[in-house]
Design a protein around this motif. Structure first.
Motif, mmCIF file in Angstrom:
data_model
loop_
_atom_site.group_PDB
_atom_site.id
_atom_site.type_symbol
_atom_site.label_atom_id
_atom_site.label_comp_id
_atom_site.label_asym_id
_atom_site.label_seq_id
_atom_site.Cartn_x
_atom_site.Cartn_y
_atom_site.Cartn_z
ATOM 1 N N ASP A 109 -0.214 3.640 10.272
ATOM 2 C CA ASP A 109 0.728 3.503 11.389
ATOM 3 C C ASP A 109 0.144 4.267 12.562
ATOM 4 O O ASP A 109 0.073 5.497 12.544
ATOM 5 N N THR A 110 -0.315 3.546 13.575
ATOM 6 C CA THR A 110 -0.971 4.184 14.713
ATOM 7 C C THR A 110 0.008 4.907 15.619
ATOM 8 O O THR A 110 -0.389 5.789 16.375
ATOM 9 N N ALA A 149 -10.543 -2.507 11.369
ATOM 10 C CA ALA A 149 -11.053 -3.309 12.478
ATOM 11 C C ALA A 149 -9.922 -3.736 13.404
ATOM 12 O O ALA A 149 -10.079 -3.757 14.635
ATOM 13 N N GLY A 150 -8.757 -4.060 12.826
ATOM 14 C CA GLY A 150 -7.605 -4.429 13.645
ATOM 15 C C GLY A 150 -7.111 -3.283 14.496
ATOM 16 O O GLY A 150 -6.731 -3.472 15.652
ATOM 17 N N VAL A 151 -7.121 -2.078 13.920
ATOM 18 C CA VAL A 151 -6.719 -0.896 14.686
ATOM 19 C C VAL A 151 -7.706 -0.648 15.831
ATOM 20 O O VAL A 151 -7.318 -0.403 16.984
ATOM 21 N N LEU A 157 -1.036 -2.429 14.567
ATOM 22 C CA LEU A 157 -0.267 -1.221 14.853
ATOM 23 C C LEU A 157 0.120 -0.472 13.579
ATOM 24 O O LEU A 157 0.124 0.758 13.556
ATOM 25 N N SER A 158 0.461 -1.211 12.537
ATOM 26 C CA SER A 158 0.872 -0.565 11.289
ATOM 27 C C SER A 158 0.796 -1.581 10.159
ATOM 28 O O SER A 158 0.732 -2.788 10.387
ATOM 29 N N TRP A 196 2.643 -6.072 8.074
ATOM 30 C CA TRP A 196 1.847 -5.521 9.173
ATOM 31 C C TRP A 196 2.640 -5.710 10.453
ATOM 32 O O TRP A 196 3.482 -6.608 10.540
ATOM 33 N N THR A 197 2.394 -4.874 11.452
ATOM 34 C CA THR A 197 2.844 -5.168 12.805
ATOM 35 C C THR A 197 1.613 -5.261 13.693
ATOM 36 O O THR A 197 0.684 -4.460 13.576
ATOM 37 N N LEU A 198 1.631 -6.271 14.556
ATOM 38 C CA LEU A 198 0.518 -6.525 15.460
ATOM 39 C C LEU A 198 0.997 -6.517 16.906
ATOM 40 O O LEU A 198 2.152 -6.844 17.193
#
Length: 230
Positions: A109-110, A149-151, A157-158, A196-198
């Motif tokens: 979770d960023t 990689a997504g972060v 985001l999480s 996931w949340t994007l």
């Protein structure tokens, strides 16, 4: 230990007025989902091909979720039983699930606020996920690298996996009073196995991410895309 508390959907949660300002204030940090009619999409992978179903859905299962820390499952469900009465006049249904991906995929979770639109990707469960199947180590490694990689790209985001409902519980409120039922639960199609949340500029960007992700199961599977309201 970390637990996910899922607020189950009902007729009220599919209205544009959900969540109320009182509920948002009462459960700080929760992620509330917009109606499935507002851009909702189900993506089903069948025999290697992706099939699409536009919302609204008659069988929506998740209206929002939050995470809590608890010593064990009993303590987690006791916390959930104190859910605020600001929600649906005390008639909400909650699902308490132990967080964590079988096999050790790392949740993240960023804490970053979305620059565009936040989307929730709900990985819908099936008998394989409900068996707490542990993917091979190389698959877990691929998932961790895809998350990282997504972060790094600023889109993820999480994300977190969930243990089977055998480790969970359900809390139903009636007249403001909680009634608790321990898992496992048989209605697998109503369950999720992770999320996931994007942060994405368009739904097409989310779809592309979903199609490229290395999921823990190689065959048929389903995800649901929903806009995040808060």
């Amino acid at each position: 230990m970390q637990y996910m508390v899922i607020r189950k959907s009902d007729a009220g949660s599919e209205l544009d007025s959900f969540p109320s300002a009182e509920l948002v204030q009462a459960v700080p940090g929760a992620r509330w989902l917009r109606s499935s009619a507002d851009g909702g999409l189900r993506m089903r992978r069948r025999d290697g091909q992706w099939l699409y179903q536009e919302g609204p859905f008659d069988d929506v299962s998740v209206a929002g979720f939050t995470f809590i820390e608890a010593e064990d499952g009993r303590a987690a469900r006791d916390q959930a039983a104190r859910w605020p009465s600001a929600d649906a006049e005390g008639s909400a249904v909650l699902e308490v699930r132990e967080a964590g991906c079988p096999g050790g995929c790392c949740g993240f979770d960023t804490g970053a606020a979305p620059k565009h639109t936040a989307w929730a990707i709900l990985l819908r469960s099936d008998p394989v996920f409900e068996s707490d199947m542990e993917p091979p180590a190389q698959v877990i490694d691929m998932m961790n690298r895809a998350n990282q990689a997504g972060v790094k790209a600023g889109i993820a985001l999480s994300g977190e996996g969930l243990k089977s409902t055998a480790r969970g519980a359900r809390v139903k409120f009636s007249g403001g009073k909680p009634f608790i039922t321990d898992g496992p639960f048989t209605e697998v199609k109503e369950l999720i196995a992770g999320y996931w949340t994007l942060d994405a500029a368009s739904r097409d960007d989310v779809i592309a991410w979903v199609k490229a992700y290395p999921y823990p199961v190689p065959g048929d599977m389903e995800v649901e895309l929903r806009k995040v309201a808060v």
